[in-house]
Write an enzyme that holds these catalytic residues in place. Structure first.
Site, PDB file in Angstrom:
ATOM      1  N   TYR A  56       0.847  -1.189   0.000  1.00  0.00           N
ATOM      2  CA  TYR A  56       0.000   0.000   0.000  1.00  0.00           C
ATOM      3  C   TYR A  56       0.885   1.241   0.000  1.00  0.00           C
ATOM      4  O   TYR A  56       1.618   1.505   0.965  1.00  0.00           O
ATOM      5  CB  TYR A  56      -0.914   0.038   1.217  1.00  0.00           C
ATOM      6  CG  TYR A  56      -1.879  -1.129   1.338  1.00  0.00           C
ATOM      7  CD1 TYR A  56      -2.224  -1.909   0.242  1.00  0.00           C
ATOM      8  CD2 TYR A  56      -2.454  -1.437   2.567  1.00  0.00           C
ATOM      9  CE1 TYR A  56      -3.110  -2.976   0.366  1.00  0.00           C
ATOM     10  CE2 TYR A  56      -3.342  -2.497   2.696  1.00  0.00           C
ATOM     11  CZ  TYR A  56      -3.662  -3.258   1.592  1.00  0.00           C
ATOM     12  OH  TYR A  56      -4.540  -4.312   1.728  1.00  0.00           O
ATOM     13  N   ARG A 205     -16.505  -1.416  -1.355  1.00  0.00           N
ATOM     14  CA  ARG A 205     -15.755  -0.242  -1.834  1.00  0.00           C
ATOM     15  C   ARG A 205     -16.658   0.979  -2.007  1.00  0.00           C
ATOM     16  O   ARG A 205     -16.503   1.763  -2.940  1.00  0.00           O
ATOM     17  CB  ARG A 205     -15.020  -0.567  -3.131  1.00  0.00           C
ATOM     18  CG  ARG A 205     -14.014  -1.689  -2.969  1.00  0.00           C
ATOM     19  CD  ARG A 205     -13.328  -2.059  -4.266  1.00  0.00           C
ATOM     20  NE  ARG A 205     -12.353  -3.116  -3.996  1.00  0.00           N
ATOM     21  CZ  ARG A 205     -12.639  -4.414  -3.966  1.00  0.00           C
ATOM     22  NH1 ARG A 205     -13.877  -4.818  -4.188  1.00  0.00           N
ATOM     23  NH2 ARG A 205     -11.707  -5.302  -3.709  1.00  0.00           N
ATOM     24  N   GLY A 206     -17.594   1.116  -1.075  1.00  0.00           N
ATOM     25  CA  GLY A 206     -18.494   2.264  -1.073  1.00  0.00           C
ATOM     26  C   GLY A 206     -19.789   2.040  -1.813  1.00  0.00           C
ATOM     27  O   GLY A 206     -20.747   2.812  -1.644  1.00  0.00           O
ATOM     28  N   ALA A 210     -24.677   3.338  -0.975  1.00  0.00           N
ATOM     29  CA  ALA A 210     -25.690   3.991  -1.805  1.00  0.00           C
ATOM     30  C   ALA A 210     -25.359   5.464  -2.044  1.00  0.00           C
ATOM     31  O   ALA A 210     -26.228   6.254  -2.415  1.00  0.00           O
ATOM     32  CB  ALA A 210     -27.083   3.860  -1.193  1.00  0.00           C
TER      33      ALA A 210
END
Length: 324
Positions: A56, A205-206, A210
């Site tokens: 990362y 991942r979001g 919504a």
């Protein structure tokens, strides 16, 4: 925050962990000062399980986590990973014993700690016998550099072979209302062996919030622009599913993200979601999900709204590196 136990050797972690990846890469520009504030607030809330990896930010994320916990090492359970080597835009998977030893030492230095609480193989290279790789990881435990071992995105068969060499505390795999494939074989194998399941991307991942912008509206350096689930007809279909989840959440007085996390927590005491965020607002929202208990009616409504195979599109553009 309540604790959960990963594996049979008693690794205790908070019921929700904190995924730190996006603080350094993949989800647009980060802010180190706010990211460190997020980590500190997570620790204040009892969310002590911090997840990072050597790839990362090409090591930058481990360095950030290390700075954040410098004066709070005893408050944190640090999990990091090895196995994905980066050379510019090229990635390879390396699992050789020699590489594992070098990678561990490098992670310890970047994190500024004398041991890693949970050390994962990030991805598996099938050209290297899993027994050799886990044997090298077990040596790190005997040397005191690592406390517990984990694997990420491996098959049930690989998990069994690995656990025969050394107890595996945790399997980290993508798991959410939108990603259910591991329920058929992998999760049952983990439970058979007493291996905990650490669920990454628990809010897809979001997408399950919504509130995720369309792929075209995401920043140019946000990798979600290119995910099959977020593009074309898949995106339209999946957003409709997320809207149904939001209706159930609204009726229960919670956010869709909180409902998604509470659903995962309800799947078993051996499941620990690690939602990632670099914003204090979302950290507070996610942490509150640990106090939610879904009713049978809410669980039934989710099962109807999002059947296990309802989502369209693969998780990544190429899926050849997972579940090996």
């Amino acid at each position: 925050m309540n604790k959960r136990t990963l594996g049979r050797d008693g690794l205790q972690v908070s019921a929700l962990g904190l995924g730190c990846m996006g603080m350094s890469e993949f989800y647009g520009q980060g802010d180190e000062e706010e990211s460190i504030a997020v980590i500190h607030r997570a620790l204040d809330l009892g969310m002590n399980f911090l997840d990072t990896a050597d790839m990362y930010g090409s090591g930058a994320n481990e360095e950030l986590v290390g700075r954040a916990i410098r004066d709070r090492r005893d408050d944190a359970v640090v999990a990091t990973k090895f196995g994905i080597k980066r050379d510019g835009t090229t990635r390879t998977v390396e699992n050789s014993p020699e590489y594992i030893r070098a990678a561990c030492d490098a992670s310890l230095q970047r994190l500024g700690i004398d041991h890693i609480d949970l050390y994962y193989m990030h991805r598996r290279n099938p050209d290297v016998p899993i027994e050799e790789s886990v044997g090298a990881m077990a040596d790190l435990v005997r040397q005191g550099k690592v406390r517990h071992l984990g694997l990420s995105e491996v098959s049930a068969d690989t998990l069994r072979k690995a656990n025969a060499v050394h107890p595996i505390a945790a399997l980290q795999s993508e798991y959410s209302l939108f990603t259910r494939g591991l329920e058929a074989e992998i999760l049952p194998a983990a439970r058979e062996l007493g291996v905990g399941l650490v669920a990454y991307s628990p809010i897809s991942r979001g997408l399950l919030s919504a509130a995720l912008p369309s792929a075209a509206e995401l920043p140019a350096d946000d990798f979600r622009r290119h995910l099959p689930r977020n593009t074309g007809e898949n995106a339209e279909h999946n957003r409709a599913l997320a809207a149904e989840v939001k209706k159930i959440a609204d009726a229960g007085g919670m956010t869709a993200a909180q409902l998604s996390l509470a659903w995962l927590l309800a799947q078993g005491e051996d499941v620990v979601p690690i939602p990632g965020t670099k914003r204090l607002k979302y950290l507070e929202e996610n942490a509150a999900a640990a106090d939610l208990t879904l009713t049978p009616a809410q669980l039934d409504a989710l099962a109807t709204a999002v059947p296990a195979d309802a989502v369209r599109g693969t998780r990544y553009p190429s899926m050849n590196e997972v579940e090996r």
